[in-house]
Design a protein around this motif. Sequence first.
Motif, short mmCIF file in Angstrom:
data_model
loop_
_atom_site.label_atom_id
_atom_site.label_comp_id
_atom_site.label_asym_id
_atom_site.label_seq_id
_atom_site.Cartn_x
_atom_site.Cartn_y
_atom_site.Cartn_z
N ILE A 174 6.58 -0.86 -5.44
CA ILE A 174 5.19 -1.00 -4.98
C ILE A 174 4.41 -1.95 -5.90
O ILE A 174 3.43 -2.57 -5.49
CB ILE A 174 4.52 0.40 -4.87
N THR A 232 0.83 -1.21 0.00
CA THR A 232 0.00 0.00 0.00
C THR A 232 0.86 1.26 0.00
O THR A 232 0.47 2.30 -0.51
CB THR A 232 -0.94 0.03 1.23
N SER A 233 2.05 1.14 0.61
CA SER A 233 2.97 2.29 0.57
C SER A 233 4.41 1.83 0.75
O SER A 233 4.66 0.77 1.33
CB SER A 233 2.61 3.32 1.65
N SER A 241 8.24 -0.38 4.09
CA SER A 241 7.15 -0.79 3.20
C SER A 241 5.98 -1.30 4.03
O SER A 241 6.16 -1.90 5.09
CB SER A 241 7.62 -1.87 2.22
N ASN A 242 4.78 -1.01 3.55
CA ASN A 242 3.57 -1.43 4.26
C ASN A 242 2.69 -2.27 3.35
O ASN A 242 2.30 -1.82 2.27
CB ASN A 242 2.78 -0.19 4.73
N LYS A 264 8.55 3.63 1.36
CA LYS A 264 9.42 4.81 1.49
C LYS A 264 10.79 4.41 0.96
O LYS A 264 11.32 3.34 1.30
CB LYS A 264 9.53 5.25 2.95
N ASP A 292 -3.26 5.43 -3.94
CA ASP A 292 -4.20 6.46 -3.50
C ASP A 292 -5.46 6.44 -4.35
O ASP A 292 -5.47 6.85 -5.52
CB ASP A 292 -3.50 7.84 -3.61
N THR A 294 8.13 9.01 -0.33
CA THR A 294 7.10 8.12 0.22
C THR A 294 5.99 8.02 -0.82
O THR A 294 5.47 9.05 -1.27
CB THR A 294 6.55 8.66 1.55
N LEU A 295 5.67 6.80 -1.20
CA LEU A 295 4.71 6.57 -2.28
C LEU A 295 3.55 5.75 -1.75
O LEU A 295 3.77 4.75 -1.05
CB LEU A 295 5.42 5.82 -3.42
N ARG A 296 2.33 6.19 -2.07
CA ARG A 296 1.14 5.48 -1.59
C ARG A 296 0.19 5.17 -2.73
O ARG A 296 0.03 5.98 -3.64
CB ARG A 296 0.38 6.34 -0.57
N LEU A 302 -1.45 6.93 -7.76
CA LEU A 302 -0.42 6.99 -6.72
C LEU A 302 -0.27 8.42 -6.22
O LEU A 302 -0.43 9.37 -6.99
CB LEU A 302 0.93 6.53 -7.27
#
Lengths: 372, 372
Positions: free
Chosen positions: A170, A53-54, A370-371, A56, A89, A85-87, A139
Amino acid sequence: MAICNYSHFKPISLTPSTNRCRFESSTSRVLTFRCNNSLASTQLKAEPEPVLTSVKSFAPATVANLGPGFDFLGCAVDGLGDFVTLRVDPDVHPGEISISHIHGVESSVAKLSKDPISNCAGIAAISVMKKLGIRSVGLSLELEKGLPLGSGLGSSAASAAAAAVAVNHIFGGKLPVSELVLAGLDSEQKLSGYHADNIAPAIMGGFVLIRSYEPLDLVPLAFPAEELFFVLVSPEFEAPTKKMRAVLPKEIGMSHHVWNCSQAGMLVASVLRGDLKGLGLALSSDKIVEPKRAPLIPGMEAVKKAAIEAGAFGCTISGAGPTAVAVTDDEEKGKEIGYQMVDAFMNDGGLKARSVVRKLDRVGARVIESNP
Amino acid sequence: MAICNYSHFKPISLTPSTNRCRFESSTSRVLTFRCNNSLASTQLKAEPEPVLTSVKSFAPATVANLGPGFDFLGCAVDGLGDFVTLRVDPDVHPGEISISHIHGVESSVAKLSKDPISNCAGIAAISVMKKLGIRSVGLSLELEKGLPLGSGLGSSAASAAAAAVAVNHIFGGKLPVSELVLAGLDSEQKLSGYHADNIAPAIMGGFVLIRSYEPLDLVPLAFPAEELFFVLVSPEFEAPTKKMRAVLPKEIGMSHHVWNCSQAGMLVASVLRGDLKGLGLALSSDKIVEPKRAPLIPGMEAVKKAAIEAGAFGCTISGAGPTAVAVTDDEEKGKEIGYQMVDAFMNDGGLKARSVVRKLDRVGARVIESNP
């Protein structure tokens, strides 16, 4: 441990992440990356889905040129760089990217656009999304600048490298490092010129020789010794890349060409052998680019002299400047060399300057959080 | 075992002699030779006496330039070269040298002067005698040419190297290798120009990078792999060095300069890594010198194409030509590549040519016989 006493640099200390998104083999003996600049070889069969999901990511500062390595050699330095930081979105239109926030070094933040197509991180991110064929996911990107713009330390390349690695990661890390460098080159081309001597080491770490662009042929040069320290001294002075390019000679006399070629050979040999004395000699020996650029940076000639007199193996301009880079084999000696260089910038050029002593970054751009 | 089927080359097979007269450490990791061009450091306190009555020495052929290594990189090839037999001769005026006999390759013998100050071996021998301060002993020198003149294989350097090593050895080997290279440079300067890219590898063996002349800084580059074969194809054609120099551009555009510098870096990296593919790529990539010289050698462009098509990793002009040099990793493949190159010289250039397949000479000039 390296020390940062330059207020507008963000010192960081990172351990290599297991989530690193790069070729594992960049330190192998005879590795080069060759690819066509087309996407044929990496075109994916199906649009990949995000696996996180995200994330960094971090990408290091880089020193390009290294004297006679003008436009084809660069290296990464540790503890300085940019973060992305990339999510995933859902509020961003599928297939698109939005820059949500830019923070960090104030002088950089003020000058950067949040429009992705005018931002170095945005352009690289879009390029990677295109290469991956992303159409169904939007994103958002947050950029944390650790590097000032126009310092000669590969600021735009660090942002682009961090963004490229984050987008690739990601979506499961489908693209090879050569494609990430090409994505970074899309960004560099738009903002500072089609040169990979910052973006390649920012992504790959260590020293990288750019042998050709068509096809892209990147040659990592492993430095075998531990005790290599870069003294980076940045004056409060603007040296725009365009201006520093305009001053270069269009034609070069044969004797200077042969001289610089031999120094380039010595530079490469010294890197591969871990020969700091040879590296310093070669670094200091450019007769073509540095003599034209140094007079545009007040005090630079005195700074170089001060570095050598203080015991540096060699000194030159980092990238297009105004940062001066010296090399040494001892951190404490590096600090003393830095003080002398700072003094010389003030005494001879009337410029305030700050110094940092840094090691080689052997890892390059990497994911640090990372998440799922 | 390498095979020689070129009638005017003298094939030889030598085992390293225990009487070798050179630095023992040229294969060490970070070795360079630096010396001032003055004699201060090597001026001997007393005139040395001869320790032998006669010696016979050999020095190998050399391939200079190697494409982007123009004027600063060369290597020695085994089994081809010149011999010098040197004798203490009471009939020669003390402190002087006489050339008693020149034999071997007929085309060379006919063109060489027996006046020592006009002969490449003679000039180098005199220079070594001066460096040693020889005033009380006369010498006679016999030169056996294994190499044709003007072939692009370092014929004059081989004679000079063999003579320099012989004179030094007969007086006990007092001079370091750097002084022998300087003696050889005296000879090269008079006959073909002040360039050490033939004489340095002829004396030191292997690959040698010439970083600077003032002070002389010679950097041996050890090639770590065994399977390096040079295919040397010499057409019956004269390419005088002066004419081949006259055609060179005086000014070089920046983009070509950067390109050749990066190829020079790649060349050095490939040598140090034993990377034959990279070596071949770099060898073939010169955009400055080869494009100007190749058109002066009938068929050269087709010869290069034929070499690559036959599987060579790369091909260029050896020295100032007319010999073409290709590299491969297999002797049998090398012979086939040689046949194709010979055919191309005939079909495209109307020139008869012969080929030899040779390995790297890692030893350099050495004494092969000595009499107390």
